[in-house]
Design a protein around this motif. Structure first.
Motif, PDB file in Angstrom:
ATOM      1  N   GLU A  22      16.319 -30.424  41.047  1.00 38.22           N
ATOM      2  CA  GLU A  22      16.123 -29.267  40.760  1.00 38.22           C
ATOM      3  C   GLU A  22      15.059 -29.004  39.986  1.00 38.22           C
ATOM      4  OE1 GLU A  22      19.039 -25.882  38.634  1.00 38.22           O
ATOM      5  OE2 GLU A  22      19.495 -27.943  38.232  1.00 38.22           O
ATOM      6  N   LEU A  23      14.027 -28.139  40.157  1.00 43.59           N
ATOM      7  CA  LEU A  23      12.908 -27.669  39.673  1.00 43.59           C
ATOM      8  C   LEU A  23      12.785 -26.462  39.028  1.00 43.59           C
ATOM      9  CD1 LEU A  23      10.509 -29.338  42.069  1.00 43.59           C
ATOM     10  CD2 LEU A  23      11.073 -30.337  40.120  1.00 43.59           C
ATOM     11  N   ARG A  24      12.293 -26.353  37.828  1.00 43.54           N
ATOM     12  CA  ARG A  24      12.224 -24.780  37.125  1.00 43.54           C
ATOM     13  C   ARG A  24      10.920 -23.979  37.925  1.00 43.54           C
ATOM     14  NH1 ARG A  24      11.681 -24.449  31.070  1.00 43.54           N
ATOM     15  NH2 ARG A  24       9.261 -24.892  31.458  1.00 43.54           N
ATOM     16  N   ARG A  27      10.638 -19.091  33.711  1.00 44.57           N
ATOM     17  CA  ARG A  27      11.456 -18.575  32.928  1.00 44.57           C
ATOM     18  C   ARG A  27      10.654 -17.199  32.154  1.00 44.57           C
ATOM     19  NH1 ARG A  27      12.619 -22.667  28.371  1.00 44.57           N
ATOM     20  NH2 ARG A  27      14.511 -23.023  29.981  1.00 44.57           N
ATOM     21  N   THR A  90      16.006 -17.794  33.670  1.00 45.47           N
ATOM     22  CA  THR A  90      15.598 -18.919  34.506  1.00 45.47           C
ATOM     23  C   THR A  90      15.782 -19.117  35.962  1.00 45.47           C
ATOM     24  OG1 THR A  90      15.622 -20.133  32.192  1.00 45.47           O
ATOM     25  CG2 THR A  90      15.149 -21.506  34.090  1.00 45.47           C
ATOM     26  N   THR A  92      15.519 -21.604  39.041  1.00 46.81           N
ATOM     27  CA  THR A  92      14.929 -22.881  39.533  1.00 46.81           C
ATOM     28  C   THR A  92      15.178 -22.951  40.894  1.00 46.81           C
ATOM     29  OG1 THR A  92      17.470 -23.670  39.344  1.00 46.81           O
ATOM     30  CG2 THR A  92      16.133 -23.638  37.268  1.00 46.81           C
ATOM     31  N   THR A  93      14.977 -24.286  41.449  1.00 46.16           N
ATOM     32  CA  THR A  93      15.226 -24.082  42.915  1.00 46.16           C
ATOM     33  C   THR A  93      16.757 -24.114  43.405  1.00 46.16           C
ATOM     34  OG1 THR A  93      15.305 -26.613  42.778  1.00 46.16           O
ATOM     35  CG2 THR A  93      12.892 -25.769  43.182  1.00 46.16           C
ATOM     36  N   ARG A  94      17.459 -24.291  42.499  1.00 42.25           N
ATOM     37  CA  ARG A  94      19.179 -24.273  42.715  1.00 42.25           C
ATOM     38  C   ARG A  94      19.531 -23.018  42.492  1.00 42.25           C
ATOM     39  NH1 ARG A  94      21.418 -30.323  41.581  1.00 42.25           N
ATOM     40  NH2 ARG A  94      19.717 -31.280  43.202  1.00 42.25           N
ATOM     41  N   GLU A 109      25.150 -18.167  35.708  1.00 42.83           N
ATOM     42  CA  GLU A 109      24.588 -18.724  36.584  1.00 42.83           C
ATOM     43  C   GLU A 109      25.056 -18.180  38.006  1.00 42.83           C
ATOM     44  OE1 GLU A 109      24.927 -22.951  36.621  1.00 42.83           O
ATOM     45  OE2 GLU A 109      24.576 -23.222  34.532  1.00 42.83           O
ATOM     46  N   GLN A 162      13.667 -18.272  47.491  1.00 42.95           N
ATOM     47  CA  GLN A 162      14.746 -19.310  46.999  1.00 42.95           C
ATOM     48  C   GLN A 162      15.936 -19.322  47.863  1.00 42.95           C
ATOM     49  OE1 GLN A 162      13.928 -22.238  45.412  1.00 42.95           O
ATOM     50  NE2 GLN A 162      12.174 -21.583  45.836  1.00 42.95           N
TER      51      GLN A 162
END
Length: 187
Positions: A22-24, A27, A90, A92-94, A109, A162
Protein backbone atom coordinates in the motif's frame (compact mmCIF):
# COMPACT_ATOMS: atom_id res chain seq x y z
CA UNK A 1 3.75 -13.80 -18.98
CA UNK A 2 5.87 -10.66 -18.82
CA UNK A 3 5.48 -7.80 -16.41
CA UNK A 4 3.97 -4.64 -17.89
CA UNK A 5 6.37 -1.73 -18.05
CA UNK A 6 5.59 1.06 -15.61
CA UNK A 7 5.57 4.71 -16.50
CA UNK A 8 8.52 6.65 -15.08
CA UNK A 9 7.86 7.34 -11.41
CA UNK A 10 5.04 4.82 -11.23
CA UNK A 11 5.59 1.50 -9.40
CA UNK A 12 5.50 -1.69 -11.46
CA UNK A 13 2.46 -3.95 -11.21
CA UNK A 14 3.00 -6.77 -8.71
CA UNK A 15 3.36 -10.35 -9.91
CA UNK A 16 0.11 -12.36 -10.02
CA UNK A 17 -0.77 -13.64 -6.57
CA UNK A 18 1.82 -11.46 -4.82
CA UNK A 19 0.78 -9.09 -2.08
CA UNK A 20 0.57 -5.52 -3.29
CA UNK A 21 2.16 -2.91 -1.03
CA UNK A 22 0.00 0.00 0.00
CA UNK A 23 1.54 3.26 -1.16
CA UNK A 24 0.35 6.77 -0.38
CA UNK A 25 -0.57 8.64 -3.55
CA UNK A 26 -1.80 11.92 -2.10
CA UNK A 27 -2.75 13.63 1.13
CA UNK A 28 -4.94 16.71 0.79
CA UNK A 29 -6.73 19.07 3.12
CA UNK A 30 -9.80 21.14 2.30
CA UNK A 31 -9.01 24.30 0.36
CA UNK A 32 -7.38 26.98 2.55
CA UNK A 33 -9.67 29.74 1.30
CA UNK A 34 -11.89 29.13 4.33
CA UNK A 35 -9.09 30.67 6.41
CA UNK A 36 -9.42 34.03 4.62
CA UNK A 37 -11.61 35.60 7.33
CA UNK A 38 -9.31 34.30 10.06
CA UNK A 39 -6.33 35.93 8.36
CA UNK A 40 -8.26 39.18 8.00
CA UNK A 41 -9.19 39.12 11.72
CA UNK A 42 -5.54 38.49 12.64
CA UNK A 43 -4.38 41.50 10.63
CA UNK A 44 -7.13 43.70 12.10
CA UNK A 45 -6.36 42.63 15.67
CA UNK A 46 -2.63 43.25 15.16
CA UNK A 47 -3.36 46.73 13.76
CA UNK A 48 -5.77 47.57 16.59
CA UNK A 49 -3.35 46.39 19.28
CA UNK A 50 -0.52 48.33 17.67
CA UNK A 51 -2.61 51.50 17.53
CA UNK A 52 -4.22 51.34 20.98
CA UNK A 53 -1.21 50.20 23.04
CA UNK A 54 -0.24 53.13 25.33
CA UNK A 55 -3.08 55.09 23.71
CA UNK A 56 -6.16 53.86 25.63
CA UNK A 57 -8.62 56.09 27.52
CA UNK A 58 -8.09 56.44 31.30
CA UNK A 59 -10.05 53.57 32.92
CA UNK A 60 -8.52 50.90 30.62
CA UNK A 61 -5.05 49.42 30.86
CA UNK A 62 -2.84 47.79 28.26
CA UNK A 63 -3.16 44.31 29.77
CA UNK A 64 -6.93 44.45 29.15
CA UNK A 65 -6.29 45.22 25.49
CA UNK A 66 -3.80 42.39 25.18
CA UNK A 67 -6.15 39.93 26.94
CA UNK A 68 -9.06 40.85 24.66
CA UNK A 69 -6.80 40.56 21.60
CA UNK A 70 -5.58 37.15 22.78
CA UNK A 71 -9.16 35.90 23.25
CA UNK A 72 -10.21 37.14 19.80
CA UNK A 73 -7.16 35.53 18.15
CA UNK A 74 -7.77 32.27 20.01
CA UNK A 75 -11.45 32.05 19.07
CA UNK A 76 -11.45 33.49 15.55
CA UNK A 77 -7.98 32.58 14.25
CA UNK A 78 -6.38 29.67 16.09
CA UNK A 79 -9.46 27.42 16.50
CA UNK A 80 -10.51 27.64 12.81
CA UNK A 81 -6.92 26.96 11.77
CA UNK A 82 -6.66 23.89 14.01
CA UNK A 83 -10.02 22.64 12.72
CA UNK A 84 -8.79 23.01 9.12
CA UNK A 85 -5.46 21.40 9.99
CA UNK A 86 -7.15 18.39 11.60
CA UNK A 87 -9.13 17.45 8.48
CA UNK A 88 -7.28 15.34 5.90
CA UNK A 89 -8.07 13.07 2.98
CA UNK A 90 -5.48 10.41 2.10
CA UNK A 91 -5.54 8.45 -1.16
CA UNK A 92 -3.49 5.24 -1.20
CA UNK A 93 -3.21 2.45 -3.73
CA UNK A 94 -5.83 0.46 -1.78
CA UNK A 95 -8.25 2.94 -0.21
CA UNK A 96 -9.40 6.48 0.51
CA UNK A 97 -9.14 7.60 4.13
CA UNK A 98 -10.99 10.64 5.52
CA UNK A 99 -9.86 11.81 8.97
CA UNK A 100 -11.09 14.70 11.05
CA UNK A 101 -10.61 16.00 14.58
CA UNK A 102 -7.64 16.88 16.72
CA UNK A 103 -8.35 15.18 20.01
CA UNK A 104 -11.12 12.71 19.12
CA UNK A 105 -10.29 11.36 15.67
CA UNK A 106 -13.08 10.36 13.31
CA UNK A 107 -11.93 8.11 10.47
CA UNK A 108 -13.72 6.68 7.41
CA UNK A 109 -12.28 4.40 4.76
CA UNK A 110 -13.46 3.32 1.33
CA UNK A 111 -11.67 0.53 -0.54
CA UNK A 112 -10.89 0.91 -4.25
CA UNK A 113 -11.35 -2.83 -4.86
CA UNK A 114 -15.04 -2.66 -3.89
CA UNK A 115 -15.61 0.00 -6.52
CA UNK A 116 -17.58 3.20 -6.14
CA UNK A 117 -19.09 5.99 -8.16
CA UNK A 118 -17.58 9.45 -8.08
CA UNK A 119 -19.71 12.57 -8.42
CA UNK A 120 -18.19 16.02 -8.61
CA UNK A 121 -19.86 19.30 -7.67
CA UNK A 122 -18.29 22.71 -8.16
CA UNK A 123 -19.90 25.99 -7.26
CA UNK A 124 -18.90 29.33 -8.80
CA UNK A 125 -16.37 30.15 -6.06
CA UNK A 126 -14.99 26.62 -6.14
CA UNK A 127 -14.52 26.88 -9.92
CA UNK A 128 -12.67 30.14 -9.48
CA UNK A 129 -10.24 28.53 -7.03
CA UNK A 130 -9.97 25.16 -8.83
CA UNK A 131 -11.63 23.35 -5.95
CA UNK A 132 -14.70 21.16 -5.69
CA UNK A 133 -16.57 18.55 -3.69
CA UNK A 134 -16.30 14.84 -4.51
CA UNK A 135 -18.86 12.32 -3.29
CA UNK A 136 -17.79 8.65 -3.35
CA UNK A 137 -20.61 6.13 -3.11
CA UNK A 138 -20.38 2.35 -3.29
CA UNK A 139 -24.12 1.81 -2.92
CA UNK A 140 -23.84 0.03 0.43
CA UNK A 141 -22.22 2.39 2.93
CA UNK A 142 -22.94 6.03 3.58
CA UNK A 143 -21.33 8.13 0.81
CA UNK A 144 -17.93 9.62 1.59
CA UNK A 145 -17.98 13.36 0.93
CA UNK A 146 -14.66 15.05 0.25
CA UNK A 147 -15.54 18.73 0.60
CA UNK A 148 -13.61 21.64 -0.95
CA UNK A 149 -10.75 19.60 -2.37
CA UNK A 150 -8.09 21.65 -4.19
CA UNK A 151 -7.26 20.43 -7.73
CA UNK A 152 -10.50 18.46 -7.73
CA UNK A 153 -10.21 17.34 -11.37
CA UNK A 154 -6.82 15.76 -10.71
CA UNK A 155 -8.06 13.99 -7.56
CA UNK A 156 -11.12 12.75 -9.51
CA UNK A 157 -8.84 11.34 -12.21
CA UNK A 158 -6.55 9.64 -9.68
CA UNK A 159 -9.49 8.04 -7.87
CA UNK A 160 -10.95 6.73 -11.14
CA UNK A 161 -7.57 5.27 -12.11
CA UNK A 162 -7.15 3.60 -8.72
CA UNK A 163 -10.57 1.96 -8.88
CA UNK A 164 -9.79 0.64 -12.35
CA UNK A 165 -6.32 -0.65 -11.39
CA UNK A 166 -7.64 -2.31 -8.21
CA UNK A 167 -10.37 -4.09 -10.12
CA UNK A 168 -7.96 -5.21 -12.85
CA UNK A 169 -5.55 -6.61 -10.26
CA UNK A 170 -8.36 -8.35 -8.38
CA UNK A 171 -9.65 -9.91 -11.62
CA UNK A 172 -6.14 -10.96 -12.67
CA UNK A 173 -5.42 -12.55 -9.29
CA UNK A 174 -8.68 -14.49 -9.37
CA UNK A 175 -7.68 -16.02 -12.75
CA UNK A 176 -3.95 -16.41 -12.13
CA UNK A 177 -2.01 -19.37 -13.48
CA UNK A 178 -0.83 -21.80 -10.77
CA UNK A 179 2.89 -21.69 -9.98
CA UNK A 180 4.97 -24.85 -10.63
CA UNK A 181 4.95 -26.96 -7.51
CA UNK A 182 1.38 -26.04 -6.51
CA UNK A 183 -1.03 -28.95 -6.35
CA UNK A 184 -3.50 -29.03 -9.24
CA UNK A 185 -6.98 -27.68 -8.49
CA UNK A 186 -9.60 -30.22 -7.54
CA UNK A 187 -12.31 -30.91 -10.09
Amino acid sequence: MTQPMAYPGRPAAPAPGAATPELRIARVRPHARRLFWSALVLVAVAAAVGFFTDNLPEPFEDWMLWAAAGAVVLLLVLLPYLRWLGHTYTVTTRRVIAQSGLFGRHRRELLHARGYTISERRGPLQRMWGAGTLTLSNGVDEPLRMANIPAVRLVHEVLSDQVEVSQILAHRDSHSIPVIGDPPPLP
